[in-house]
Motif scaffolding. Structure first.
Motif, PDB file in Angstrom:
ATOM      1  N   GLU A  24      59.109  60.441 -54.082  1.00  0.00           N
ATOM      2  CA  GLU A  24      58.654  61.193 -52.902  1.00  0.00           C
ATOM      3  C   GLU A  24      58.128  60.253 -51.825  1.00  0.00           C
ATOM      4  N   ASP A  25      57.490  59.151 -52.257  1.00  0.00           N
ATOM      5  CA  ASP A  25      56.777  58.277 -51.325  1.00  0.00           C
ATOM      6  C   ASP A  25      57.290  56.843 -51.478  1.00  0.00           C
ATOM      7  N   PRO A  26      57.967  56.335 -50.429  1.00  0.00           N
ATOM      8  CA  PRO A  26      58.545  54.979 -50.532  1.00  0.00           C
ATOM      9  C   PRO A  26      57.496  53.932 -50.914  1.00  0.00           C
ATOM     10  N   ALA A  27      56.244  54.167 -50.526  1.00  0.00           N
ATOM     11  CA  ALA A  27      55.191  53.177 -50.831  1.00  0.00           C
ATOM     12  C   ALA A  27      54.916  53.108 -52.336  1.00  0.00           C
ATOM     13  N   GLN A  28      55.296  54.168 -53.076  1.00  0.00           N
ATOM     14  CA  GLN A  28      55.045  54.198 -54.527  1.00  0.00           C
ATOM     15  C   GLN A  28      56.240  53.724 -55.348  1.00  0.00           C
ATOM     16  N   ARG A  29      57.351  53.473 -54.650  1.00  0.00           N
ATOM     17  CA  ARG A  29      58.620  53.228 -55.354  1.00  0.00           C
ATOM     18  C   ARG A  29      58.518  52.087 -56.384  1.00  0.00           C
ATOM     19  N   LYS A  30      57.920  50.986 -55.972  1.00  0.00           N
ATOM     20  CA  LYS A  30      57.873  49.844 -56.892  1.00  0.00           C
ATOM     21  C   LYS A  30      57.025  50.172 -58.127  1.00  0.00           C
ATOM     22  N   ARG A  31      55.894  50.840 -57.897  1.00  0.00           N
ATOM     23  CA  ARG A  31      55.024  51.230 -59.033  1.00  0.00           C
ATOM     24  C   ARG A  31      55.775  52.142 -60.001  1.00  0.00           C
ATOM     25  N   ALA A  35      56.694  51.341 -63.788  1.00  0.00           N
ATOM     26  CA  ALA A  35      56.180  52.206 -64.867  1.00  0.00           C
ATOM     27  C   ALA A  35      57.309  52.578 -65.828  1.00  0.00           C
ATOM     28  N   LEU A  36      58.447  52.966 -65.279  1.00  0.00           N
ATOM     29  CA  LEU A  36      59.570  53.364 -66.142  1.00  0.00           C
ATOM     30  C   LEU A  36      60.067  52.168 -66.962  1.00  0.00           C
ATOM     31  N   ARG A  37      60.093  51.004 -66.327  1.00  0.00           N
ATOM     32  CA  ARG A  37      60.554  49.807 -67.060  1.00  0.00           C
ATOM     33  C   ARG A  37      59.552  49.416 -68.141  1.00  0.00           C
ATOM     34  N   LEU A  38      58.271  49.556 -67.829  1.00  0.00           N
ATOM     35  CA  LEU A  38      57.252  49.269 -68.847  1.00  0.00           C
ATOM     36  C   LEU A  38      57.431  50.239 -70.025  1.00  0.00           C
ATOM     37  N   GLY A  39      57.627  51.513 -69.704  1.00  0.00           N
ATOM     38  CA  GLY A  39      57.831  52.514 -70.753  1.00  0.00           C
ATOM     39  C   GLY A  39      59.005  52.143 -71.644  1.00  0.00           C
ATOM     40  N   MET A  40      60.085  51.685 -71.025  1.00  0.00           N
ATOM     41  CA  MET A  40      61.260  51.286 -71.821  1.00  0.00           C
ATOM     42  C   MET A  40      60.943  50.053 -72.667  1.00  0.00           C
ATOM     43  N   ASP A  41      60.207  49.101 -72.064  1.00  0.00           N
ATOM     44  CA  ASP A  41      59.823  47.897 -72.834  1.00  0.00           C
ATOM     45  C   ASP A  41      59.045  48.299 -74.084  1.00  0.00           C
ATOM     46  N   PRO A 239      56.109  63.096 -71.208  1.00  0.00           N
ATOM     47  CA  PRO A 239      55.054  62.927 -70.212  1.00  0.00           C
ATOM     48  C   PRO A 239      55.532  62.039 -69.061  1.00  0.00           C
ATOM     49  N   LYS A 240      55.030  62.353 -67.873  1.00  0.00           N
ATOM     50  CA  LYS A 240      55.314  61.500 -66.705  1.00  0.00           C
ATOM     51  C   LYS A 240      54.076  60.667 -66.402  1.00  0.00           C
ATOM     52  N   ALA A 241      54.254  59.376 -66.235  1.00  0.00           N
ATOM     53  CA  ALA A 241      53.111  58.527 -65.913  1.00  0.00           C
ATOM     54  C   ALA A 241      53.548  57.386 -65.005  1.00  0.00           C
ATOM     55  N   VAL A 242      52.771  57.156 -63.961  1.00  0.00           N
ATOM     56  CA  VAL A 242      53.020  56.014 -63.082  1.00  0.00           C
ATOM     57  C   VAL A 242      51.966  54.934 -63.332  1.00  0.00           C
ATOM     58  N   ASP A 243      50.762  55.357 -63.661  1.00  0.00           N
ATOM     59  CA  ASP A 243      49.686  54.412 -63.971  1.00  0.00           C
ATOM     60  C   ASP A 243      50.042  53.681 -65.283  1.00  0.00           C
ATOM     61  N   PRO A 244      50.129  52.342 -65.247  1.00  0.00           N
ATOM     62  CA  PRO A 244      50.542  51.610 -66.464  1.00  0.00           C
ATOM     63  C   PRO A 244      49.621  51.860 -67.664  1.00  0.00           C
ATOM     64  N   VAL A 247      50.980  54.911 -69.196  1.00  0.00           N
ATOM     65  CA  VAL A 247      52.259  54.643 -69.890  1.00  0.00           C
ATOM     66  C   VAL A 247      51.963  54.073 -71.284  1.00  0.00           C
ATOM     67  N   ARG A 248      51.057  53.112 -71.339  1.00  0.00           N
ATOM     68  CA  ARG A 248      50.728  52.489 -72.628  1.00  0.00           C
ATOM     69  C   ARG A 248      50.095  53.503 -73.583  1.00  0.00           C
ATOM     70  N   GLU A 249      49.179  54.295 -73.029  1.00  0.00           N
ATOM     71  CA  GLU A 249      48.516  55.315 -73.858  1.00  0.00           C
ATOM     72  C   GLU A 249      49.542  56.295 -74.429  1.00  0.00           C
ATOM     73  N   ASN A 250      50.470  56.718 -73.578  1.00  0.00           N
ATOM     74  CA  ASN A 250      51.439  57.729 -74.015  1.00  0.00           C
ATOM     75  C   ASN A 250      52.312  57.194 -75.150  1.00  0.00           C
ATOM     76  N   ARG A 251      52.724  55.945 -75.001  1.00  0.00           N
ATOM     77  CA  ARG A 251      53.534  55.356 -76.076  1.00  0.00           C
ATOM     78  C   ARG A 251      52.730  55.278 -77.386  1.00  0.00           C
TER      79      ARG A 251
END
Ligand code: NAP
Length: 282
Positions: A24-31, A35-41, A239-244, A247-251
């Motif tokens: 939704e927000d280009p400023a958040q795109r990198k985060r 987050a998704l890549r961290l989740g996959m890691d 779960p959806k998470a952007v805050d790393p 992400v760690r907690e959810n895993r």
């Protein structure tokens, strides 16, 4: 990562990552990508998205996150009900594939039921499967009667999952939809497992009984809410998470084993249904 089997025999991870509100927000795109890549890691390879989310923006974020990692990803997207006719499904799927930078989806869902006859949507899904554009198809926000109807249509026995609202505070599906799906080995994907809206999330996660169970496990309330869902038979959690930190907690929630005492206390704090109610939706 633990997996369940879809009716086709393909394995699907039980814990994945949602993407609603991403893109939704280009400023958040990198985060979001990070987050998704961290989740996959960390082993959360299932990513759930939809053409609806940021009108394709979320799929673009996912496309960037899985770039170079498609083979390790279990990719789920959804078609709008107003695109769910024969030609619309094909065109929507092609657009999603383009945004995601891939040539197939692992799972393609009808986001909710609209006015297009279900038989036509199932036929269109089957054609996409034959063409190799999707590996499996399923539905979302279907109540038991919708599932029954779908099951009786041609191709309906290939209906792989039903993605519905399910969390501690919304246990209505336990009355009949969840047992119905279990009896047919159709996995249920629990969306909004943490109650996405801030007020409802605060109410659910702030429950004092939940907090005391969390304390016993040295975990957060959110982790206990996810662990409880992950302990349900035939349930996938996204779960959806952007805050790393989230992400760690959810895993890590997958590693928490709730005791019989924990489960009893949870049932007291968040009682299971005592009658049939219409399916809850976002
Ligand atoms: P959710 O995953 O239950 O909650 C997301 C919210 O919880 C975000 O604000 C997130 O914050 C926060 N959060 C995540 N992990 C946390 C943790 N460990 N502790 C505290 N807060 C945490 O809600 P959702 O996004 O509605 O549902 C999940 C996914 O299901 C969606 O993203 C989407 O893919 C799917 N969905 C499908 C439908 C459908 O109709 N089929 C409907 C709704 C959702 P941060 O992002 O800041 O980390």
């Amino acid at each position: 990562m633990k997996t369940l089997l879809l009716p086709s025999g393909s394995a699907i991870p039980v814990l994945g990552q949602g993407t609603w509100n991403m893109g939704e927000d280009p400023a958040q795109r990198k985060r979001e990508i990070d987050a998704l890549r961290l989740g996959m890691d960390l082993g959360m390879h299932l990513i759930d998205t939809a053409e609806m989310y940021a009108e394709g923006g979320a799929e673009e974020v996912v496309g960037a996150a899985i770039h170079g990692r498609r083979a390790e990803t279990f990719l789920v997207s959804k078609v709008y009900p107003h695109n769910a006719d024969r030609r619309g499904v094909q065109a929507a799927c092609e657009r999603s594939l383009r945004r995601l930078g891939t040539d197939y989806l692992d799972l393609y869902l009808l986001h909710w039921r609209g006015s297009v006859p279900l038989a036509e949507t199932l036929e269109a899904f089957e054609a996409l499967k034959q063409a190799g554009k999707i590996r499996d198809f399923g539905v979302s926000n279907f109540d038991t009667d919708d599932m029954q109807e779908a099951g009786e249509l041609p191709g309906g026995d290939s209906n792989a999952v039903n993605q519905v609202l399910y969390n501690l505070a919304r246990r209505g599906i336990e009355w009949n939809l969840l047992p119905w799906c279990r009896a047919r080995a159709i996995p249920v994907m629990a969306y909004s497992p943490l109650e996405s809206s801030p007020g409802e999330q605060r109410r659910m996660l702030g429950n004092p009984h939940l907090k005391s169970i969390a304390e016993r496990h040295g975990a957060s309330s959110a982790q206990i809410a996810l662990a409880w869902l992950l302990q349900q038979e035939n349930v996938i959690v996204i779960p959806k998470a952007v805050d790393p930190k989230h992400v760690r907690e959810n895993r890590a929630a997958q590693d928490i084993v709730l005791t019989a005492q924990d489960l009893r206390e949870i049932d007291q704090a968040f009682p299971p249904p005592t009658r049939s109610t219409p399916l809850d939706m976002r």
